[in-house]
Scaffold this motif. Structure first.
Motif, mmCIF file in Angstrom:
data_model
loop_
_atom_site.group_PDB
_atom_site.id
_atom_site.type_symbol
_atom_site.label_atom_id
_atom_site.label_comp_id
_atom_site.label_asym_id
_atom_site.label_seq_id
_atom_site.Cartn_x
_atom_site.Cartn_y
_atom_site.Cartn_z
ATOM 1 N N LEU A 20 79.869 43.327 68.628
ATOM 2 C CA LEU A 20 80.953 44.495 68.612
ATOM 3 C C LEU A 20 81.454 44.782 70.211
ATOM 4 C CD1 LEU A 20 82.376 46.594 67.206
ATOM 5 C CD2 LEU A 20 80.357 48.120 67.381
ATOM 6 N N ASP A 21 80.747 44.919 71.047
ATOM 7 C CA ASP A 21 81.257 45.056 72.410
ATOM 8 C C ASP A 21 82.535 44.088 72.817
ATOM 9 O OD1 ASP A 21 79.818 47.551 72.610
ATOM 10 O OD2 ASP A 21 78.237 46.745 73.978
ATOM 11 N N ARG A 22 81.935 42.699 72.556
ATOM 12 C CA ARG A 22 82.958 41.970 72.903
ATOM 13 C C ARG A 22 84.237 42.047 72.242
ATOM 14 N NH1 ARG A 22 81.297 37.403 75.840
ATOM 15 N NH2 ARG A 22 79.013 37.226 76.288
ATOM 16 N N HIS A 23 84.324 42.397 70.731
ATOM 17 C CA HIS A 23 85.355 42.422 70.177
ATOM 18 C C HIS A 23 86.268 43.502 70.751
ATOM 19 C CE1 HIS A 23 84.993 39.796 66.630
ATOM 20 N NE2 HIS A 23 83.730 40.108 66.991
ATOM 21 N N ILE A 24 85.651 44.577 70.977
ATOM 22 C CA ILE A 24 86.237 46.155 71.713
ATOM 23 C C ILE A 24 86.848 45.653 72.947
ATOM 24 C CG2 ILE A 24 85.992 48.151 72.344
ATOM 25 C CD1 ILE A 24 83.827 48.758 70.210
ATOM 26 N N GLY A 25 86.186 44.840 73.810
ATOM 27 C CA GLY A 25 86.728 44.354 74.988
ATOM 28 C C GLY A 25 87.968 43.599 74.894
ATOM 29 N N ARG A 26 87.996 42.402 73.870
ATOM 30 C CA ARG A 26 89.231 41.694 73.778
ATOM 31 C C ARG A 26 90.263 42.689 73.284
ATOM 32 N NH1 ARG A 26 89.198 36.711 70.123
ATOM 33 N NH2 ARG A 26 88.909 38.291 68.174
ATOM 34 N N MET A 27 89.904 43.599 72.296
ATOM 35 C CA MET A 27 91.282 44.343 72.071
ATOM 36 C C MET A 27 91.694 45.230 73.137
ATOM 37 S SD MET A 27 91.337 46.908 68.746
ATOM 38 C CE MET A 27 91.994 45.938 67.568
ATOM 39 N N CYS A 28 90.866 45.684 74.004
ATOM 40 C CA CYS A 28 91.187 46.555 74.979
ATOM 41 C C CYS A 28 92.064 45.731 76.186
ATOM 42 C CB CYS A 28 90.081 46.906 75.832
ATOM 43 S SG CYS A 28 90.299 48.096 77.154
ATOM 44 N N LEU A 29 91.581 44.333 76.276
ATOM 45 C CA LEU A 29 92.568 43.664 77.135
ATOM 46 C C LEU A 29 94.059 43.256 76.522
ATOM 47 C CD1 LEU A 29 90.053 40.822 78.328
ATOM 48 C CD2 LEU A 29 90.946 42.733 79.873
ATOM 49 N N THR A 30 93.909 42.816 75.344
ATOM 50 C CA THR A 30 95.037 42.683 74.567
ATOM 51 C C THR A 30 96.109 43.944 74.552
ATOM 52 O OG1 THR A 30 94.212 40.839 73.080
ATOM 53 C CG2 THR A 30 96.282 41.897 72.399
ATOM 54 N N ALA A 31 95.446 45.044 74.285
ATOM 55 C CA ALA A 31 96.295 46.455 74.447
ATOM 56 C C ALA A 31 96.957 46.498 75.837
ATOM 57 C CB ALA A 31 95.334 47.457 74.069
ATOM 58 N N ARG A 32 96.149 46.131 76.730
ATOM 59 C CA ARG A 32 96.793 46.401 78.093
ATOM 60 C C ARG A 32 97.908 45.503 78.384
ATOM 61 N NH1 ARG A 32 91.360 46.720 81.768
ATOM 62 N NH2 ARG A 32 90.343 48.761 80.984
ATOM 63 N N ARG B 146 82.917 32.087 70.526
ATOM 64 C CA ARG B 146 83.162 31.093 71.415
ATOM 65 C C ARG B 146 82.621 31.550 73.001
ATOM 66 N NH1 ARG B 146 87.284 30.255 75.253
ATOM 67 N NH2 ARG B 146 87.880 28.050 75.693
ATOM 68 N N ALA B 147 83.243 32.917 73.237
ATOM 69 C CA ALA B 147 82.787 33.422 74.580
ATOM 70 C C ALA B 147 81.276 33.454 74.681
ATOM 71 C CB ALA B 147 83.631 34.890 74.638
ATOM 72 N N GLU B 148 80.594 33.909 73.728
ATOM 73 C CA GLU B 148 79.183 34.186 73.790
ATOM 74 C C GLU B 148 78.355 32.961 74.039
ATOM 75 O OE1 GLU B 148 76.521 36.834 71.072
ATOM 76 O OE2 GLU B 148 76.831 35.013 70.132
ATOM 77 N N LEU B 149 79.024 31.810 73.166
ATOM 78 C CA LEU B 149 78.262 30.439 73.415
ATOM 79 C C LEU B 149 78.566 29.804 74.764
ATOM 80 C CD1 LEU B 149 79.196 28.982 69.910
ATOM 81 C CD2 LEU B 149 77.104 29.816 70.727
ATOM 82 N N LEU B 150 79.817 30.337 75.259
ATOM 83 C CA LEU B 150 79.911 29.901 76.738
ATOM 84 C C LEU B 150 79.039 30.634 77.709
ATOM 85 C CD1 LEU B 150 83.864 29.598 76.733
ATOM 86 C CD2 LEU B 150 82.195 27.663 76.856
ATOM 87 N N ALA B 151 78.852 31.814 77.424
ATOM 88 C CA ALA B 151 78.006 32.609 78.269
ATOM 89 C C ALA B 151 76.745 32.172 78.332
ATOM 90 C CB ALA B 151 78.374 34.241 78.046
#
Length: 212
Positions: free
Chosen positions: A31-43, A173-178
């Protein structure tokens, strides 16, 4: 952060979208990754977004069944829609789209409602096909309509196309890379045919796939 798009290029009804799952035991993986990505796109797009509001909305979801949850952010604000999750499947049949993605398109790296090619591909999928995979203008693998694409190498490492190839920076994808379970690599059609192919997103996880 300034938007890479002029204001007149952003549709008035544009949605920024994040889809995530909620398990019967009320867990919301990534969930935190989803919120983080939405934050970046919103900016990038100049939208107002309150990450804490999103967390509070997610925390208010009730029920003890698997759910598909979708945040939608527009100029009017944030909404959350929740529906029962579809049953998981063990494997998919995938096919190549005859549409080439422009990997330089500024919309490519953002999860928004600007996805006409993806929606058309899903609406016209042949019978028995679960996902369509796009190539970019160079002929490299980009992504699926709703998934990132992965191919396991001989060691079991998952190879996935770079964002520069036209791939969405997906949450799974981001989680698997991390975690060091995946790495970025250029993929060709022959890699999809010859390797161990997977499609995946945060809601569905990794799904074994075969190129039709």
């Amino acid at each position: 952060m300034e938007s890479p798009l002029r204001r007149d290029m952003i549709p008035e009804d544009l949605e920024i979208i994040e889809t995530f799952g909620r398990t019967p035991d009320r867990d919301m993986p990534r969930l935190d990754r989803h919120i983080g990505r939405m934050c970046l796109t919103a900016r990038k797009l100049g939208f107002d977004f309150d990450a804490q509001q999103a967390r509070d909305m997610a925390a208010g979801i009730s029920g003890d069944v698997a759910l598909r949850c979708r945040f939608s952010l527009t100029v009017k604000g944030l909404t959350l829609k929740v529906v029962p999750a579809a049953a998981t499947v063990a494997s998919w049949q995938v096919a190549l789209s005859d549409v080439s993605l422009d990997e330089t398109d500024v919309w490519r790296g953002m999860k928004t409602s600007q996805r006409g090619a993806y929606d058309h591909a899903r609406a016209t999928m042949p019978d028995g096909v679960d996902e369509m995979v796009f190539l970019n203008r160079r002929g490299d693998v980009a992504e699926g309509t709703i998934t990132n694409v992965f191919v396991a190498d001989m060691s079991g490492m998952l190879l996935t196309p770079p964002v520069s190839a036209g791939a969405l920076p997906g949450v799974l994808r981001a989680e698997l890379l991390a975690l060091g379970k995946a790495k970025v690599a250029r993929l060709s059609v022959s890699d999809l045919r010859d390797g161990m192919l997977y499609c995946g997103n945060s809601l569905r996880g990794l799904i074994a796939a075969e190129l039709a």
